[in-house]
Motif scaffolding. Sequence first.
Motif, mmCIF file in Angstrom:
data_model
loop_
_atom_site.group_PDB
_atom_site.id
_atom_site.type_symbol
_atom_site.label_atom_id
_atom_site.label_comp_id
_atom_site.label_asym_id
_atom_site.label_seq_id
_atom_site.Cartn_x
_atom_site.Cartn_y
_atom_site.Cartn_z
ATOM 1 N N TYR A 93 -6.318 -6.387 1.105
ATOM 2 C CA TYR A 93 -4.911 -6.579 0.771
ATOM 3 C C TYR A 93 -4.784 -6.422 -0.735
ATOM 4 O O TYR A 93 -5.583 -6.967 -1.493
ATOM 5 N N LYS A 94 -3.789 -5.682 -1.170
ATOM 6 C CA LYS A 94 -3.590 -5.451 -2.592
ATOM 7 C C LYS A 94 -2.113 -5.404 -2.898
ATOM 8 O O LYS A 94 -1.321 -4.877 -2.118
ATOM 9 N N ARG A 95 -1.751 -5.986 -4.036
ATOM 10 C CA ARG A 95 -0.374 -5.927 -4.528
ATOM 11 C C ARG A 95 -0.373 -5.161 -5.834
ATOM 12 O O ARG A 95 -1.111 -5.491 -6.755
ATOM 13 N N VAL A 96 0.463 -4.100 -5.893
ATOM 14 C CA VAL A 96 0.570 -3.271 -7.082
ATOM 15 C C VAL A 96 2.039 -3.077 -7.389
ATOM 16 O O VAL A 96 2.798 -2.580 -6.545
ATOM 17 N N ASN A 97 2.454 -3.489 -8.590
ATOM 18 C CA ASN A 97 3.850 -3.330 -9.012
ATOM 19 C C ASN A 97 4.837 -3.845 -7.967
ATOM 20 O O ASN A 97 5.776 -3.156 -7.581
ATOM 21 N N LYS A 98 4.600 -5.035 -7.490
ATOM 22 C CA LYS A 98 5.452 -5.715 -6.514
ATOM 23 C C LYS A 98 5.496 -5.047 -5.149
ATOM 24 O O LYS A 98 6.319 -5.359 -4.315
ATOM 25 N N GLN A 99 4.586 -4.108 -4.906
ATOM 26 C CA GLN A 99 4.452 -3.479 -3.597
ATOM 27 C C GLN A 99 3.157 -3.989 -2.973
ATOM 28 O O GLN A 99 2.128 -4.059 -3.646
ATOM 29 N N SER A 100 3.216 -4.326 -1.696
ATOM 30 C CA SER A 100 2.038 -4.825 -0.989
ATOM 31 C C SER A 100 1.441 -3.735 -0.113
ATOM 32 O O SER A 100 2.174 -2.976 0.533
ATOM 33 N N PHE A 101 0.115 -3.692 -0.091
ATOM 34 C CA PHE A 101 -0.623 -2.708 0.691
ATOM 35 C C PHE A 101 -1.721 -3.405 1.485
ATOM 36 O O PHE A 101 -2.370 -4.317 0.974
ATOM 37 N N ILE A 102 -1.906 -2.954 2.708
ATOM 38 C CA ILE A 102 -3.064 -3.332 3.502
ATOM 39 C C ILE A 102 -3.810 -2.042 3.793
ATOM 40 O O ILE A 102 -3.227 -1.074 4.296
ATOM 41 N N VAL A 103 -5.076 -2.030 3.446
ATOM 42 C CA VAL A 103 -5.927 -0.872 3.694
ATOM 43 C C VAL A 103 -6.891 -1.250 4.813
ATOM 44 O O VAL A 103 -7.547 -2.286 4.744
ATOM 45 N N LEU A 104 -6.940 -0.416 5.842
ATOM 46 C CA LEU A 104 -7.806 -0.660 6.994
ATOM 47 C C LEU A 104 -8.854 0.436 7.107
ATOM 48 O O LEU A 104 -8.595 1.594 6.764
ATOM 49 N N ASN A 105 -10.013 0.062 7.613
ATOM 50 C CA ASN A 105 -11.092 1.020 7.831
ATOM 51 C C ASN A 105 -10.718 1.930 9.002
ATOM 52 O O ASN A 105 -10.566 1.475 10.128
ATOM 53 N N GLN A 106 -10.574 3.216 8.710
ATOM 54 C CA GLN A 106 -10.139 4.178 9.733
ATOM 55 C C GLN A 106 -11.156 4.363 10.848
ATOM 56 O O GLN A 106 -10.808 4.830 11.935
ATOM 57 N N ASP A 107 -12.408 3.990 10.610
ATOM 58 C CA ASP A 107 -13.455 4.196 11.609
ATOM 59 C C ASP A 107 -13.605 3.031 12.582
ATOM 60 O O ASP A 107 -14.369 3.132 13.534
ATOM 61 N N HIS A 108 -12.897 1.945 12.344
ATOM 62 C CA HIS A 108 -12.997 0.787 13.240
ATOM 63 C C HIS A 108 -12.052 0.953 14.432
ATOM 64 O O HIS A 108 -11.071 1.687 14.362
ATOM 65 N N SER A 109 -12.348 0.242 15.495
ATOM 66 C CA SER A 109 -11.519 0.305 16.700
ATOM 67 C C SER A 109 -10.139 -0.286 16.434
ATOM 68 O O SER A 109 -9.946 -1.053 15.474
ATOM 69 N N TYR A 110 -9.199 0.050 17.295
ATOM 70 C CA TYR A 110 -7.851 -0.497 17.169
ATOM 71 C C TYR A 110 -7.890 -2.026 17.205
ATOM 72 O O TYR A 110 -7.174 -2.679 16.444
ATOM 73 N N THR A 111 -8.718 -2.604 18.065
ATOM 74 C CA THR A 111 -8.804 -4.064 18.172
ATOM 75 C C THR A 111 -9.233 -4.675 16.846
ATOM 76 O O THR A 111 -8.633 -5.658 16.392
ATOM 77 N N ILE A 112 -10.232 -4.095 16.212
ATOM 78 C CA ILE A 112 -10.704 -4.600 14.919
ATOM 79 C C ILE A 112 -9.637 -4.373 13.852
ATOM 80 O O ILE A 112 -9.370 -5.250 13.024
ATOM 81 N N GLN A 113 -8.994 -3.218 13.866
ATOM 82 C CA GLN A 113 -7.936 -2.939 12.889
ATOM 83 C C GLN A 113 -6.778 -3.925 13.052
ATOM 84 O O GLN A 113 -6.221 -4.403 12.058
ATOM 85 N N ARG A 114 -6.426 -4.244 14.282
ATOM 86 C CA ARG A 114 -5.332 -5.187 14.546
ATOM 87 C C ARG A 114 -5.680 -6.572 14.004
ATOM 88 O O ARG A 114 -4.868 -7.215 13.338
#
Length: 137
Positions: A43-64
């Motif tokens: 999780y990262k906040r940059v200039n009042k914008q929030s971002f969640i970065v997820l590992n694209q190689d993980h399963s949907y269940t893990i990403q969720r």
Amino acid sequence: MDIEQQVKKIVKKHKTICPFELTDYLNIHVRYYDLPANVFGLYKRVNKQSFIVLNQDHSYTIQRFTCAHELGHHFLHRALGYFFIEEHTLFHPGKFEREANRFAERLLTYRAEMIEGETIEQFYARHGIPKEIIGKI
């Protein structure tokens, strides 16, 4: 406000327990990147914008689950960054990670009840919570 009250307030307001729907409602940008296998997301906040970065190689269940975990950081630790905690405080980041895990678990199991005879592993599996989380909440 404790974690259960926070989750209840969020679910009542947005009428969903889906972390991806919540990110849409909250205008949190979700991105998928090729991250090392042991990095689930961040999780990262940059200039009042929030971002969640997820590992694209993980399963949907893990990403969720990871998305729900990172939402925990958004609601519980927004002003604190992991690297700031690690480099500039005496706090151990494990406390904050356990709180984010608890937030994710409470969100994904909101109002759910265990079925008679069901183990905690079965309950978690039914709600898309990785078994590796047991003992880390």
